[in-house]
Design an enzyme around this catalytic site. Sequence first.
Site, PDB file in Angstrom:
ATOM      1  N   HIS A 129       0.876  -1.182   0.000  1.00 21.17           N
ATOM      2  CA  HIS A 129       0.000   0.000   0.000  1.00 21.17           C
ATOM      3  C   HIS A 129       0.914   1.233   0.000  1.00 21.17           C
ATOM      4  O   HIS A 129       1.021   1.950   0.992  1.00 21.17           O
ATOM      5  CB  HIS A 129      -0.898  -0.039   1.239  1.00 21.17           C
ATOM      6  CG  HIS A 129      -2.064   0.907   1.208  1.00 21.17           C
ATOM      7  ND1 HIS A 129      -2.392   1.667   0.101  1.00 21.17           N
ATOM      8  CD2 HIS A 129      -2.996   1.210   2.151  1.00 21.17           C
ATOM      9  CE1 HIS A 129      -3.476   2.383   0.377  1.00 21.17           C
ATOM     10  NE2 HIS A 129      -3.847   2.138   1.612  1.00 21.17           N
ATOM     11  N   GLN A 132      -0.155   4.866   1.001  1.00 18.43           N
ATOM     12  CA  GLN A 132      -0.367   5.040   2.433  1.00 18.43           C
ATOM     13  C   GLN A 132       0.938   5.370   3.157  1.00 18.43           C
ATOM     14  O   GLN A 132       1.006   6.327   3.920  1.00 18.43           O
ATOM     15  CB  GLN A 132      -0.978   3.751   3.021  1.00 18.43           C
ATOM     16  CG  GLN A 132      -1.228   3.819   4.509  1.00 18.43           C
ATOM     17  CD  GLN A 132      -2.387   4.721   4.881  1.00 18.43           C
ATOM     18  OE1 GLN A 132      -3.470   4.623   4.322  1.00 18.43           O
ATOM     19  NE2 GLN A 132      -2.177   5.625   5.832  1.00 18.43           N
ATOM     20  N   ARG A 297      -3.134  11.884   2.786  1.00 17.97           N
ATOM     21  CA  ARG A 297      -3.279  11.056   1.585  1.00 17.97           C
ATOM     22  C   ARG A 297      -3.564  11.962   0.385  1.00 17.97           C
ATOM     23  O   ARG A 297      -3.025  11.773  -0.699  1.00 17.97           O
ATOM     24  CB  ARG A 297      -4.429  10.044   1.753  1.00 17.97           C
ATOM     25  CG  ARG A 297      -4.250   9.026   2.877  1.00 17.97           C
ATOM     26  CD  ARG A 297      -3.196   7.992   2.547  1.00 17.97           C
ATOM     27  NE  ARG A 297      -3.473   7.320   1.289  1.00 17.97           N
ATOM     28  CZ  ARG A 297      -4.340   6.292   1.160  1.00 17.97           C
ATOM     29  NH1 ARG A 297      -4.975   5.821   2.202  1.00 17.97           N
ATOM     30  NH2 ARG A 297      -4.532   5.727  -0.014  1.00 17.97           N
TER      31      ARG A 297
HETATM   32  N1  NVA Z   1      -4.264  -4.242   5.790  1.00 18.17           N
HETATM   33  C1  NVA Z   1      -5.496  -3.521   5.540  1.00 18.17           C
HETATM   34  C2  NVA Z   1      -5.193  -2.113   5.158  1.00 18.17           C
HETATM   35  C3  NVA Z   1      -6.410  -1.243   4.927  1.00 18.17           C
HETATM   36  C4  NVA Z   1      -6.064   0.143   4.494  1.00 18.17           C
HETATM   37  C5  NVA Z   1      -6.270  -4.237   4.452  1.00 18.17           C
HETATM   38  O1  NVA Z   1      -5.655  -4.658   3.458  1.00 18.17           O
HETATM   39  O2  NVA Z   1      -7.482  -4.407   4.586  1.00 18.17           O
HETATM   40  N1   CP Z   2      -6.132   3.570   4.727  1.00 19.70           N
HETATM   41  C1   CP Z   2      -6.906   3.293   3.676  1.00 19.70           C
HETATM   42  O1   CP Z   2      -6.433   2.953   2.589  1.00 19.70           O
HETATM   43  O2   CP Z   2      -8.222   3.451   3.920  1.00 19.70           O
HETATM   44  P1   CP Z   2      -9.429   3.058   2.961  1.00 19.70           P
HETATM   45  O3   CP Z   2      -9.510   1.554   2.926  1.00 19.70           O
HETATM   46  O4   CP Z   2     -10.630   3.689   3.618  1.00 19.70           O
HETATM   47  O5   CP Z   2      -9.171   3.608   1.600  1.00 19.70           O
END
Ligand code: NVA
Ligand code: CP
Length: 311
Positions: A129, A132, A297
């Site tokens: 990610h 993030q 973000r």
């Molecule tokens: N590890 C989490 C992050 C969400 C922003 C997921 O993948 O659901």
């Molecule tokens: N942190 C993040 O990516 O949040 P969302 O799943 O709400 O986009």
Amino acid sequence: MKPRHFLRETDFTTAEVARIFTLARHLKQQRGRHEQPLAGQTWAMIFAKSSTRTRVSFEVGIHELGGRPLFLGVNDIQLGRGETIRDTAKVLSRFIHGIVIRTYKQTDLDELAEQGGVSVVNALTDLFHPCQIYSDAFTAAERWAGPSGDLLDSLRGRKIAFLGDCSFNMANSWIMGAQLFGMQVSLGGPAGYGPGEKIREIAARSGAAFHFTSDPFEAVAGADIVYTDVWASMGQESEHAERAQRLLPYQVTEKLFAAAKPDALFMHCLPAHAGEEASQAVIDHPRSVIFDEAVNRLHVQKAILALLAQG
Ligand code: NVA
Ligand code: CP
């Protein structure tokens, strides 16, 4: 000219990260009164998983840069019915200027980037990610560098402790990001929830070092940032009960947070589950910066999109 992509942390050099952070600070200060590098462009946003922050920050950000975001829930397009990534990439590239995508497999992003002719941005996969953690690092740097200090420089030599499920996207992204930001990363989680083979190989190839321990207090000792993430990520909901049992000793409580540096920041990508990966008191702590991470973000992704638009 081949388009540039942001599929993983290391797609930008350290020098480019410094530029992204400086531009993000400028865009944040100038909000609504800045240049519009995406003027006349349409960017597709393909989402195969839920999202609040990522979706809203990209939609608002693309709009503020002069472009038009086109949200495409994966089940609203033929991709959800089995049309291939290759054909989707070739078709979309003929209409639009860039693709932001949230899905499961990192390899789908690689294929989309390879087969299409436009920039692709990773809005979360099971593996990484990157948007993030760029925003998280910027959030810490903003605090440490102040309004005019060197943002990237303020991160050098700092330690981040990641607690809980150290086997998924957020932990992986910190392993790769820490190296880029000049930070050390210490991961605390139970056996079986540590960095997997794949990320170990990727890290070894790029020389990214990390420390993994099953002792949460060892992980947070000397940390400037204490970070956690949900126990069951999107797609793992059926494993929640087992994970909750195994990961409970890694909950960020006030006691665990107090074992980091006295001025340490608490971070979480959100959404959070109070009473699971972190206590409500830590989530609401004066040194919790979770909502700054969320709003940054917008600014950091705008800087990333502006850089990609330059080619
Ligand atoms: N590890 C989490 C992050 C969400 C922003 C997921 O993948 O659901
Ligand atoms: N942190 C993040 O990516 O949040 P969302 O799943 O709400 O986009």
